[in-house]
Each structure stands twice: as C-alpha cells, then as structure tokens.
Design a protein around this motif. Structure first.
Motif, mmCIF file in Angstrom:
data_model
loop_
_atom_site.group_PDB
_atom_site.id
_atom_site.type_symbol
_atom_site.label_atom_id
_atom_site.label_comp_id
_atom_site.label_asym_id
_atom_site.label_seq_id
_atom_site.Cartn_x
_atom_site.Cartn_y
_atom_site.Cartn_z
ATOM 1 N N ALA A 138 -6.973 7.286 20.075
ATOM 2 C CA ALA A 138 -6.150 8.178 21.589
ATOM 3 C C ALA A 138 -6.710 9.164 20.689
ATOM 4 O O ALA A 138 -6.955 10.883 21.379
ATOM 5 C CB ALA A 138 -5.218 8.128 21.908
ATOM 6 N N VAL A 139 -6.042 10.275 19.400
ATOM 7 C CA VAL A 139 -6.825 11.182 18.850
ATOM 8 C C VAL A 139 -7.758 11.359 17.500
ATOM 9 O O VAL A 139 -7.815 12.557 16.735
ATOM 10 C CB VAL A 139 -5.189 11.803 17.256
ATOM 11 C CG1 VAL A 139 -3.687 10.856 18.513
ATOM 12 C CG2 VAL A 139 -5.513 10.385 16.391
ATOM 13 N N GLN A 140 -8.394 10.419 18.052
ATOM 14 C CA GLN A 140 -9.521 10.649 16.575
ATOM 15 C C GLN A 140 -10.275 11.612 17.111
ATOM 16 O O GLN A 140 -11.242 11.424 18.638
ATOM 17 C CB GLN A 140 -10.166 9.843 16.552
ATOM 18 C CG GLN A 140 -11.597 9.395 15.756
ATOM 19 C CD GLN A 140 -12.034 7.853 15.178
ATOM 20 O OE1 GLN A 140 -12.056 6.794 16.217
ATOM 21 N NE2 GLN A 140 -12.391 7.284 14.134
ATOM 22 N N ASN A 141 -10.524 12.928 16.803
ATOM 23 C CA ASN A 141 -11.365 13.973 16.773
ATOM 24 C C ASN A 141 -10.934 14.607 18.484
ATOM 25 O O ASN A 141 -12.232 15.004 19.603
ATOM 26 C CB ASN A 141 -12.877 12.998 17.210
ATOM 27 C CG ASN A 141 -13.769 12.576 16.124
ATOM 28 O OD1 ASN A 141 -13.764 13.511 14.774
ATOM 29 N ND2 ASN A 141 -14.144 11.747 15.517
ATOM 30 N N ASN A 142 -9.588 14.608 18.809
ATOM 31 C CA ASN A 142 -9.308 14.872 19.953
ATOM 32 C C ASN A 142 -8.281 15.883 20.314
ATOM 33 O O ASN A 142 -7.307 15.439 19.162
ATOM 34 C CB ASN A 142 -9.383 13.593 20.815
ATOM 35 C CG ASN A 142 -8.621 13.691 22.124
ATOM 36 O OD1 ASN A 142 -8.462 15.178 22.702
ATOM 37 N ND2 ASN A 142 -8.495 13.065 22.786
ATOM 38 N N ILE A 143 -8.456 17.116 20.011
ATOM 39 C CA ILE A 143 -7.532 17.910 19.686
ATOM 40 C C ILE A 143 -6.072 18.165 19.945
ATOM 41 O O ILE A 143 -4.951 18.187 20.263
ATOM 42 C CB ILE A 143 -7.759 19.672 19.296
ATOM 43 C CG1 ILE A 143 -6.846 20.616 19.241
ATOM 44 C CG2 ILE A 143 -8.125 19.410 20.642
ATOM 45 C CD1 ILE A 143 -6.331 20.449 17.437
ATOM 46 N N LYS A 144 -6.349 17.961 21.220
ATOM 47 C CA LYS A 144 -5.265 17.925 22.639
ATOM 48 C C LYS A 144 -4.103 16.351 22.441
ATOM 49 O O LYS A 144 -3.630 16.810 22.859
ATOM 50 C CB LYS A 144 -5.957 17.531 24.181
ATOM 51 C CG LYS A 144 -6.449 19.245 24.467
ATOM 52 C CD LYS A 144 -6.958 18.626 26.129
ATOM 53 C CE LYS A 144 -8.227 20.045 26.807
ATOM 54 N NZ LYS A 144 -8.385 20.234 27.866
ATOM 55 N N SER A 202 -6.686 9.668 12.390
ATOM 56 C CA SER A 202 -7.151 10.453 12.694
ATOM 57 C C SER A 202 -6.371 11.389 13.029
ATOM 58 O O SER A 202 -6.985 12.842 13.810
ATOM 59 C CB SER A 202 -7.324 9.377 13.557
ATOM 60 O OG SER A 202 -7.828 7.968 13.750
ATOM 61 N N ALA A 203 -4.846 11.484 13.228
ATOM 62 C CA ALA A 203 -4.232 12.676 14.025
ATOM 63 C C ALA A 203 -4.337 13.884 12.863
ATOM 64 O O ALA A 203 -3.933 14.937 13.764
ATOM 65 C CB ALA A 203 -2.539 12.149 13.142
ATOM 66 N N VAL A 204 -4.232 13.853 11.192
ATOM 67 C CA VAL A 204 -4.450 14.966 10.802
ATOM 68 C C VAL A 204 -5.944 15.877 10.620
ATOM 69 O O VAL A 204 -6.250 17.226 10.365
ATOM 70 C CB VAL A 204 -3.416 14.770 9.399
ATOM 71 C CG1 VAL A 204 -1.698 13.954 9.378
ATOM 72 C CG2 VAL A 204 -4.457 13.954 8.068
ATOM 73 N N ARG A 205 -6.879 14.971 10.586
ATOM 74 C CA ARG A 205 -7.993 15.479 10.420
ATOM 75 C C ARG A 205 -8.608 16.796 11.400
ATOM 76 O O ARG A 205 -8.088 17.132 12.233
ATOM 77 C CB ARG A 205 -9.417 14.426 9.741
ATOM 78 C CG ARG A 205 -8.944 13.489 9.381
ATOM 79 C CD ARG A 205 -10.303 12.438 9.698
ATOM 80 N NE ARG A 205 -10.071 11.593 7.952
ATOM 81 C CZ ARG A 205 -10.230 11.173 6.864
ATOM 82 N NH1 ARG A 205 -11.447 12.422 6.458
ATOM 83 N NH2 ARG A 205 -9.723 10.262 6.487
ATOM 84 N N ASN A 206 -8.566 17.959 10.792
ATOM 85 C CA ASN A 206 -8.847 19.323 11.442
ATOM 86 C C ASN A 206 -8.118 19.577 12.351
ATOM 87 O O ASN A 206 -8.094 20.461 13.196
ATOM 88 C CB ASN A 206 -10.096 18.730 12.481
ATOM 89 C CG ASN A 206 -11.623 18.607 11.829
ATOM 90 O OD1 ASN A 206 -12.149 19.387 10.515
ATOM 91 N ND2 ASN A 206 -11.578 17.682 11.875
ATOM 92 N N TYR A 207 -6.472 19.363 12.104
ATOM 93 C CA TYR A 207 -5.573 19.536 12.581
ATOM 94 C C TYR A 207 -4.447 20.061 11.717
ATOM 95 O O TYR A 207 -3.778 19.143 11.610
ATOM 96 C CB TYR A 207 -4.797 18.591 13.611
ATOM 97 C CG TYR A 207 -3.965 19.686 14.639
ATOM 98 C CD1 TYR A 207 -3.800 20.442 15.236
ATOM 99 C CD2 TYR A 207 -2.345 18.710 15.052
ATOM 100 C CE1 TYR A 207 -2.942 20.813 16.024
ATOM 101 C CE2 TYR A 207 -2.316 18.904 15.817
ATOM 102 C CZ TYR A 207 -2.099 20.525 16.085
ATOM 103 O OH TYR A 207 -0.735 20.095 17.009
#
Length: 225
Positions: free
Chosen positions: A127-133, A170-175
C-alpha cells in the motif's frame, strides 16, 4: 457465505483487466472464439455479480472475511491475496483511508496466526510503496512503531519479520517524517546500528544500509521453530 464470498473475491481478481506495458501493441489479439478462463460460480455468486462489485466492494468484503472468526485460515489467506492484488493499484491503496480500512488492516499485525501477521505486513508494504499519500496515512495511524516492534521481536517468526522489514522499507523511502520515526523507534528498541542516523530519505544507499542491517539481524536472531 464464507466459501461464496472468497470465491467471489477470487473471481473478481481473475476477471479484472490488467494492462501489460511490455506487450507488443502490434501483436494480434487472441481469437474471439478462444474461451476465457472461468471459475465455477454457484447461483449465489452469480447473483452477487449481477451488481458488478467494485474494487472498493471487494476490498471491504475481503477485510470482513479476515476479521470473521468463523472463516478458515485457508479462506482468509485467499482473501488476503486478493486484497493485496487490489491495493497494488495506487487508487485502491489511497482508498484504504476513505474506506476506513487502515485500522482493521493494522490490527491484523497483532493477529495470533503468524501467516495473518505476515500477510498484513505484506499488504502494508504494498500500500505504501512509492505512494506518499499512503505513507502519510501509515505514519498518522501509528503503523511504524508496530512494524519496528515486529522486526525486533526475536520470538517472532522469521518470515513475519522479513515482511515487516519490507513494509518498513517501503514506508520510509522518499518520506522524511517516516524515516525520522523509524530511526527513533529502532534506537528505542535497542537496535544500536541505527544510532548513525540516515538524514535524507532520498538517500537510497543509506536507507538500503539500514534495511540490510535489519535483515541480517532478523536472520541471526529469529526463532526458526
């Protein structure tokens, strides 16, 4: 009802349209006379299909199955597999919040059955992979401390912990906000390798080092029983 619902969910996945970006657009289409794959559908399922269940309907139905104490583990895993495939879509993943499905999904991280915990972590990661929302929602729902706790729990099964690493990665990348919370929770949990903080969530090499360190910890300390 249990069997019908899981079969309905499976039917929905089997018959969903999935684009193939690598397909040759000049390739001929399959002959129209070629029979499409089908599942055995009893009258109850056919009746349900007449309304054309949406992806949102299937997602909610899957979560109901997963929280139904009368449903067998086998059928719950079928529902989970279908749910995971549905939320591979960015729109469906972002719809988890609108459908109030984040709370019941995260609750399954604490389920008594290891396979359910593993699938729950897998779905969180999808759900969170490459997905900022969705990354924002996971953080707001308090999901990161739960994932870190699963990873550091040495009495947890290795497969569950590895899926939790995947979800955390997935949760922390780019966020950055999620990466900061991840660092705090790892240090709090005694993972001393995390004391050298990765200061930039866009630093993929730095994030990879943290996750590889966690994978190695899981490999060394997991209960293999």
């Amino acid at each position: 009802m249990d069997k019908n619902l899981t079969n309905l969910l499976k039917w929905g996945i089997e018959h969903s349209t999935v684009s193939n970006p690598s397909a040759d657009p000049s390739a001929p289409s399959p002959p129209p006379s070629q029979p499409a794959p089908r599942s055995d559908l009893n009258p109850e399922i056919l009746s349900a299909l007449m309304g054309g269940p949406s992806d949102a309907d299937l997602m909610k139905a899957a979560m109901e199955v997963l929280h139904d104490p009368t449903t067998t583990l086998e059928n719950k895993l079928i529902a989970f597999d279908n749910f995971e495939q549905l939320i591979e879509s960015l729109d469906n993943a972002n719809n988890l919040s609108n459908l109030s499905l984040w709370t019941p999904l995260l609750a399954l991280l604490s389920h008594s059955e290891p396979e359910i915990r593993k699938y729950a972590a897998w779905c969180v990661g999808t759900a969170v992979q490459n997905n900022i929302k969705s990354q924002e929602r996971l953080l707001a729902m308090g999901g990161l401390p739960r994932l870190v706790k699963m990873i550091l729990a040495e009495d947890e099964q290795e497969g569950v912990r590895r899926k939790a690493v995947y979800a955390l990665s997935s949760a922390v990348r780019n966020y950055q906000p999620a990466l900061d919370v991840c660092h705090e929770e790892l240090v709090k949990g005694g993972h001393h390798e995390a004391e050298q903080k990765v200061g930039d969530a866009t630093d993929m090499d730095g994030v990879d080092r943290v996750m590889e360190g966690l994978k190695e910890r899981v490999k060394i300390t997991s209960n293999k029983a």
